[in-house]
Enzyme design. Structure first.
Site, PDB file in Angstrom:
ATOM      1  N   GLY A  97     145.887  84.475  15.613  1.00 28.95           N
ATOM      2  CA  GLY A  97     146.577  83.993  14.412  1.00 28.95           C
ATOM      3  C   GLY A  97     146.247  82.542  14.084  1.00 28.95           C
ATOM      4  N   GLU A 103     150.434  76.441  20.203  1.00 24.96           N
ATOM      5  CA  GLU A 103     150.906  77.367  21.246  1.00 24.96           C
ATOM      6  C   GLU A 103     150.656  76.770  22.630  1.00 24.96           C
ATOM      7  OE1 GLU A 103     150.168  81.532  18.788  1.00 24.96           O
ATOM      8  OE2 GLU A 103     148.646  80.848  20.174  1.00 24.96           O
TER       9      GLU A 103
HETATM   10  C1  5RP Z   1     148.455  83.645  17.475  1.00 25.77           C
HETATM   11  C2  5RP Z   1     148.407  84.310  18.792  1.00 25.77           C
HETATM   12  C3  5RP Z   1     149.108  85.604  18.946  1.00 25.77           C
HETATM   13  O1  5RP Z   1     149.981  85.520  20.032  1.00 25.77           O
HETATM   14  C4  5RP Z   1     148.111  86.687  19.196  1.00 25.77           C
HETATM   15  O2  5RP Z   1     147.152  86.684  18.152  1.00 25.77           O
HETATM   16  C5  5RP Z   1     148.782  88.067  19.266  1.00 25.77           C
HETATM   17  O3  5RP Z   1     149.277  88.406  18.017  1.00 25.77           O
HETATM   18  P1  5RP Z   1     150.086  89.734  17.770  1.00 25.77           P
HETATM   19  O4  5RP Z   1     151.386  89.609  18.491  1.00 25.77           O
HETATM   20  O5  5RP Z   1     150.246  89.774  16.262  1.00 25.77           O
HETATM   21  O6  5RP Z   1     149.277  90.893  18.269  1.00 25.77           O
HETATM   22  O7  5RP Z   1     147.820  83.838  19.736  1.00 25.77           O
HETATM   23  O8  5RP Z   1     147.671  82.487  17.434  1.00 25.77           O
END
Ligand code: 5RP
Length: 218
Positions: A97, A103
């Site tokens: 994302g 994060e």
């Molecule tokens: C965003 C992230 C998310 O935790 C990762 O992409 C997982 O996403 P989802 O829960 O929609 O599968 O690292 O930067």
């Protein structure tokens, strides 16, 4: 059971780790969104949340949960977030994302990182999911050349800027045998802000949604 139902199940399981009076670190993505929705039931009991993205902050506020600045909270007792890939060693790839840097900051500032995934994210080795690398825009070509020299195939995430105003290179073709070493190596390329390997600070607990229930790995 659908993938989304497994994500909802791990979100429900994760909220059991949260105690009243805590400020909760909150991740980004569809699984984190489910967690936010479940956390809303506790909004009168928790002291607020620190968000790893503008999108999560907006969702938290939409539920009436106060969003706090990490600089004002001190260390957090818990961070809950999803991942794109996870190994049994609790090493992760994150950043699908694009929120990897914030994060990583919130995870680093938290005593416990509870990672919530559905079973499709479990892997023996990281690398099938392209590794996101956040890069200062002027360094894009330089960083891409270095990553190519390391055996990767970096692809610019078109039309995307992070919450920090940077670009993302998604690095394909890496079979990551030593994620701790590679995380450091990529972070040391001039112009890299951070990369999506969470190996130096792995998860403490992995909650895996499966059709037969939630498995806990720690
Ligand atoms: C965003 C992230 C998310 O935790 C990762 O992409 C997982 O996403 P989802 O829960 O929609 O599968 O690292 O930067």
């Amino acid at each position: 059971m659908t993938q989304d139902e497994m994500k909802k199940a791990v979100a429900e399981a994760a909220v059991e780790f949260v105690q009243g009076g805590w400020v909760v670190g909150v991740g980004t993505g569809s699984t984190a969104n489910h967690f936010i929705d479940v956390l809303a039931r506790m909004k009168g009991k928790i002291d607020g949340a620190v968000a790893s993205s503008e999108a999560s902050a907006e969702r938290l506020r939409g539920h009436g949960i106060e969003v706090l600045d990490l600089n004002s909270t001190g260390p957090l007792p818990i961070y809950v977030d999803g991942a794109d890939e996870a190994t049994r060693h609790l090493h992760l790839t994150k950043g699908g994302g694009g929120a990897l840097t914030r994060e990583k900051i919130v995870a680093a500032a938290s005593d416990q990182f509870v990672c919530v995934i559905d079973e499709t994210k479990q892997v023996d080795y990281l690398g099938a999911f392209p590794l996101p690398v956040e890069v200062i825009p002027m360094a894009r070509s330089h960083v891409a050349r270095v990553l190519t020299g390391m055996g990767g195939n970096p692809v610019l995430r078109e039309g995307f800027r992070t919450d920090n105003g940077n670009v993302i290179l998604d690095v394909h073709g890496l079979r990551i045998m030593n994620p701790v070493e590679l995380e450091s190596e990529i972070d040391h390329i001039a112009g890299v802000v951070s990369n999506g390997l969470f190996a130096r600070r792995p998860a403490n607990v992995l909650l895996v949604g499966t059709p037969s229930g939630v498995q806990t790995i720690s």
